[in-house]
Enzyme design. Structure first.
Site, PDB file in Angstrom:
ATOM      1  N   LYS A 138       0.360  67.233 -22.859  1.00 51.21           N
ATOM      2  CA  LYS A 138      -0.025  65.774 -22.192  1.00 51.21           C
ATOM      3  C   LYS A 138       0.178  64.754 -23.355  1.00 51.21           C
ATOM      4  O   LYS A 138       0.771  63.799 -22.698  1.00 51.21           O
ATOM      5  CB  LYS A 138      -1.485  65.763 -21.872  1.00 51.21           C
ATOM      6  CG  LYS A 138      -2.033  66.746 -20.679  1.00 51.21           C
ATOM      7  CD  LYS A 138      -3.558  66.889 -20.706  1.00 51.21           C
ATOM      8  CE  LYS A 138      -3.745  67.997 -19.298  1.00 51.21           C
ATOM      9  NZ  LYS A 138      -5.163  68.394 -19.282  1.00 51.21           N
ATOM     10  N   GLN A 193     -10.854  67.842 -22.033  1.00 45.00           N
ATOM     11  CA  GLN A 193     -10.298  69.187 -21.856  1.00 45.00           C
ATOM     12  C   GLN A 193     -11.516  70.065 -21.322  1.00 45.00           C
ATOM     13  O   GLN A 193     -12.115  70.164 -22.344  1.00 45.00           O
ATOM     14  CB  GLN A 193      -9.176  69.493 -22.708  1.00 45.00           C
ATOM     15  CG  GLN A 193      -8.235  70.857 -22.326  1.00 45.00           C
ATOM     16  CD  GLN A 193      -7.408  70.378 -21.218  1.00 45.00           C
ATOM     17  OE1 GLN A 193      -6.812  69.372 -21.315  1.00 45.00           O
ATOM     18  NE2 GLN A 193      -7.175  71.483 -20.562  1.00 45.00           N
ATOM     19  N   ASP A 213      -8.827  62.328 -14.651  1.00 47.75           N
ATOM     20  CA  ASP A 213      -8.985  63.763 -14.325  1.00 47.75           C
ATOM     21  C   ASP A 213      -9.304  63.737 -12.720  1.00 47.75           C
ATOM     22  O   ASP A 213      -9.511  64.738 -11.953  1.00 47.75           O
ATOM     23  CB  ASP A 213      -9.862  64.588 -15.187  1.00 47.75           C
ATOM     24  CG  ASP A 213      -9.051  65.433 -15.948  1.00 47.75           C
ATOM     25  OD1 ASP A 213      -7.827  65.812 -15.465  1.00 47.75           O
ATOM     26  OD2 ASP A 213      -9.652  65.751 -17.258  1.00 47.75           O
TER      27      ASP A 213
HETATM   28  N1  GUN Z   1      -8.690  72.420 -17.837  1.00 49.40           N
HETATM   29  C1  GUN Z   1      -7.979  73.061 -16.749  1.00 49.40           C
HETATM   30  N2  GUN Z   1      -7.208  72.073 -16.134  1.00 49.40           N
HETATM   31  C2  GUN Z   1      -7.735  70.962 -16.673  1.00 49.40           C
HETATM   32  C3  GUN Z   1      -7.305  69.556 -16.195  1.00 49.40           C
HETATM   33  O1  GUN Z   1      -6.773  69.419 -15.235  1.00 49.40           O
HETATM   34  N3  GUN Z   1      -8.268  68.811 -17.039  1.00 49.40           N
HETATM   35  C4  GUN Z   1      -9.051  68.945 -17.874  1.00 49.40           C
HETATM   36  N4  GUN Z   1      -9.522  67.917 -18.415  1.00 49.40           N
HETATM   37  N5  GUN Z   1      -9.256  70.194 -18.393  1.00 49.40           N
HETATM   38  C5  GUN Z   1      -8.625  71.205 -17.729  1.00 49.40           C
END
Ligand code: GUN
Length: 290
Positions: free
Chosen positions: A52, A96, A119
């Site tokens: 990211k 995350q 998110d």
């Molecule tokens: N863990 C797995 N997928 C995601 C996501 O799209 N966002 C976040 N913050 N954690 C994740």
């Protein structure tokens, strides 16, 4: 069969964002800024967060990575979230997941300012999405819609079967595919671990979206001829023929299914890169007012 190429499509999206960021900066505005909070040292989470941050660099966003030890308390994590909520430099941020077991994930998500929740996990954004109001749509469903749109896949009146009811993928995509829009206007069936007649339901799908986490679970005899298959699964399975000792597979038995269907996402290179691109789109959106 047409391959739904997430790698290529996500590159197009990043190029578009890059262009828009250049224009923003030229007009004297600040660069969009994404922050990511990483708790602990979960291998997959580190890989995802680093990807990211790399995407941010590519499109011209500022980014920051907040690393916290897995011994961090819930209060300390919420304090950090409050700081990010108040920091005008940061347009959007993510925490995350998964988080260590001693931390209540729901409480953490609710601590995020909904206007910075790129998110789209905060109840306010889930509500906005359900009511078809402007807001942040979670990255994986958003990326899937973008893929459907960019390949001009017809969705009107189709039977869309979603496998898996997670908050991150299955539930939101089932809402989005049913709404009065394009992509959308589907008759949606959301299947889960208690579903009976699972195989028959899968076989009746014009559009089959699988987010189950079981490698190669969906077999050829479970899909309708000419169906559109979107595979969200991504699992490492041991493979001694590979240098790494493993290969990555989806929830669909790709090699057997591919010649029976009209469109299918590969794994890797399908939904994964689209998810990352959608997070960049959400971050750009965070710089604007609804
Ligand atoms: N863990 C797995 N997928 C995601 C996501 O799209 N966002 C976040 N913050 N954690 C994740």
């Amino acid at each position: 069969m047409i391959l739904l190429d997430g790698k290529k499509t996500s590159q197009e999206i990043r190029d578009e964002i890059k262009e828009e960021v250049s224009k923003l900066v030229e007009s004297g505005k600040k660069r969009p800024h994404l922050a990511a909070v990483l708790v602990g040292a979960n291998g997959a989470s580190i890989t995802y967060v680093n990807a990211k941050i790399r995407d941010c660099e590519e499109v011209g966003f500022d980014s920051s990575l907040v690393k916290l030890p897995d011994t961090v308390t819930e209060e300390e994590l919420i304090e950090k979230i409050d700081e990010l909520n108040k920091n005008d430099e940061v347009d959007g941020f993510i925490v995350q997941l998964p988080l260590p077991r001693h931390i209540n994930e729901k409480k953490i998500i609710e601590a995020i300012d909904p206007n910075k929740d790129v998110d789209g996990f905060h109840p306010t954004n889930v509500g906005r999405m359900a009511l078809n109001l402007p807001g942040f749509v979670p990255a994986t469903p958003k990326g899937m819609l973008e893929l459907i749109k960019r390949y001009n896949i017809e969705t009107n009146g189709k039977h869309c079967v979603v496998v898996g009811r997670s908050h991150i993928v299955g539930s939101p995509i089932s809402i989005l595919m049913a709404k009065n829009a394009y992509p959308g206007n589907c008759t949606v069936t959301l299947t889960h671990s208690r579903t009976t007649n699972f195989k028959e339901i899968c076989k009746s799908a014009d559009i089959l979206i699988v987010a189950l986490g079981k490698p190669e679970y969906i077999k050829k005899e479970m899909v309708k001829k000419g169906a559109v298959i979107i595979d969200v699964g991504i699992t490492r399975v041991p493979d001694s023929s590979k240098k790494s000792g493993y290969r990555i597979v989806g929830d669909v038995d790709f090699d057997k299914v591919k010649d029976k269907v009209s469109f299918i996402t590969p794994v890797p290179g399908g939904v994964g890169p689209m998810t990352r691109a959608a997070l960049m789109q959400n971050t750009l959106l965070a710089t604007k007012v609804w």
